[in-house]
Design an enzyme around this catalytic site. Sequence first.
Site, short mmCIF file in Angstrom:
data_model
loop_
_atom_site.label_atom_id
_atom_site.label_comp_id
_atom_site.label_asym_id
_atom_site.label_seq_id
_atom_site.Cartn_x
_atom_site.Cartn_y
_atom_site.Cartn_z
N SER A 8 16.71 -54.29 -5.77
CA SER A 8 17.30 -53.16 -5.65
C SER A 8 18.22 -52.82 -6.61
O SER A 8 18.17 -52.84 -7.81
CB SER A 8 17.74 -53.27 -4.13
OG SER A 8 18.12 -51.94 -3.66
N ASP B 12 7.09 -50.02 -0.12
CA ASP B 12 8.45 -49.47 -0.51
C ASP B 12 8.62 -47.97 -1.02
O ASP B 12 7.92 -47.78 -2.15
CB ASP B 12 9.06 -50.43 -1.73
CG ASP B 12 10.43 -50.14 -1.95
OD1 ASP B 12 11.08 -49.35 -1.62
OD2 ASP B 12 11.01 -51.19 -2.74
N HIS C 13 11.11 -51.63 1.63
CA HIS C 13 11.95 -51.99 0.48
C HIS C 13 12.70 -53.22 0.83
O HIS C 13 12.53 -54.37 -0.07
CB HIS C 13 13.17 -51.08 0.27
CG HIS C 13 14.04 -51.47 -0.73
ND1 HIS C 13 13.72 -51.63 -1.93
CD2 HIS C 13 15.21 -51.59 -0.73
CE1 HIS C 13 14.65 -51.57 -2.56
NE2 HIS C 13 15.73 -51.79 -1.83
#
Lengths: 388, 219
Positions: free
Chosen positions: A158, A328, A361
């Site tokens: 991320s 995701d 995610h």
Amino acid sequence: MDQTAPLADTSHQHVVFPDGMALDCGAHLPSLTVAYRTYGTLNAARSNAVLVCHALTGDQYVAEPHPVTGKDGWWDAVVGPGRPVDIDRFFVICANVLGGCMGSTGPRSARPGDGGPGTGGLWGTAFPPVTIRDMVRAQKRLTEHFGIERLFAVIGGSMGGMQVLQWAADYPDAVFAALPIATAAYHSAQNIAFHEVGRQAIFADPNWQGGRYWQGGDVPARGLAVARMCAHITYLSEQALARKFGRRLQGAPKTAGEAISLFGDMFEVESYLHHQGSTFVRRFDANSYVTITRAMDYFDLAADHGGDLTQAFHGTTTRFLLASFSSDWLFPTAESRAIARALNRAGANVSFVEIGSDKGHDAFLLDEPDFHRTIAGFISGCAVHAGL
Amino acid sequence: MTTHDPVRFVAKNLRVDLRLIAEMIAPGTRVLDIGCGDGTLIDELFTTKGCDARGIEIDMAEVTHAVAHGLPVMHGDADIDLAHYPDNAFDYVVLSRTLQAVERPREVLAQMLRIGAHAVVSFPNFGHWLVRWQLLRRGRMPMTATWDRMWYETPNIHPCTIQDFFDLCTADGYVVERWLAADEAGRRSPWRRFPRLANLFGEQALFVLRRGAQGIVGT
């Protein structure tokens, strides 16, 4: 240390760079503190260091219980003895990002000199806007502090993945292997939009007090919790929510004919989000949240290289592993594929895999055996090439 | 070498056609293997020849398997992803028994010879006598050890013969540096000098090509 109530006052291992650091925005931080944790042992050649970059709400406590929440390290599954990032083999460093609230210089730090009337001596909203590149610069200072010229690997998911990309672009000779996970080379309009909802929730909290909430003794907990709840939805997938909660109500199931009410009942998913929000505010600072989400929004690696992502990696000898997760939708596979293709155009050595998962995610933080086997194999392969 | 080396495939398990390809590749060169599967060939080329060998594979399970063994493999599609490599990025670009399964074989070949100095291509030969005989005798699509899937489910949408392939090389200006025909077990056929015989008796073919005098096609 420069930590202030009402968040738990914990001292964190740190190093101070008294000469400060110049920022992308043009400001100069008069002093820079980097809080960090290390695991394992640095070898004599200083060639076995792995830098772990944390995500938006992560911190340096990657592989040990958190000092505030007492919960396990946020990446225990990946970093530890015998884990894919094996601390019996590698010297692992994880630093709290610049702008964070776990000991590194950020909005909750004391502002050197007189902060001016009514500031209480903290930065607060006067803290200069920082970028992902600024965060990486601070990490570079830390690695130099350890006498490390080249990191064996830089890994993160991320926002951590954004830092990995920035490392590889800015210091190609200092990164042997780069593992940007579940990330993108820029923050999309949709992602910026979600961040803005969170920030507006914080600003709308009466306790926000223009960002100087410490003066009143309260934090904008309600606003920060809503920001967290909103963001948390983006970290999950529809399938994961359906599997975990479905449409179940808290408490006893309704009998036929019983009236529904607006406020009486609560779906399990609501209760879950409330819990996520309320636990978050105990460990995170609202100004830091605003600062770091802004840093992510600014991130656009291609724009820094004339609009061509390939130029960011021109001539690189770093070995890359891009990994994404099929469910995701915050950092979808297409973003990782775009990075992989840019690396191909740059002639880089790149591995790229999409891991099948329905966990959204958040999958990069969870138990995903294929993902862990992939990182472990990539790192072992790189170690052979690095002569480790 | 330390005790932490990743598990390596053993060379003796190398598929015979991959061993023939490995023999064609000079040590220490840069190699891209398109449709690399679990990465057996690139592992062999790195381990025994010190090549900088990389792979592209469309099957995600194979990609995961290869990367988990420490091999530089990326998920990608030969029809799409070759366009993202720069000119002359590799010394050899390998396409093993995949040419007949891609959507645009001619464009894939052109891309291979744009990004690589040499293309190493192997494919099953549709001109083999048994294929011809079955079609002639039964009037239906042939089913052999090599061509073993029904017409409606075969991934091999662009079958060709050895002579077809020679013709394409001529049309697009590629120089055939080496070629050989082999049976399904990889034993070389003795018809090295006679393409028409090789086209009749070879079950598979292996070509090493380079660009002709006109240089990179399409640039």
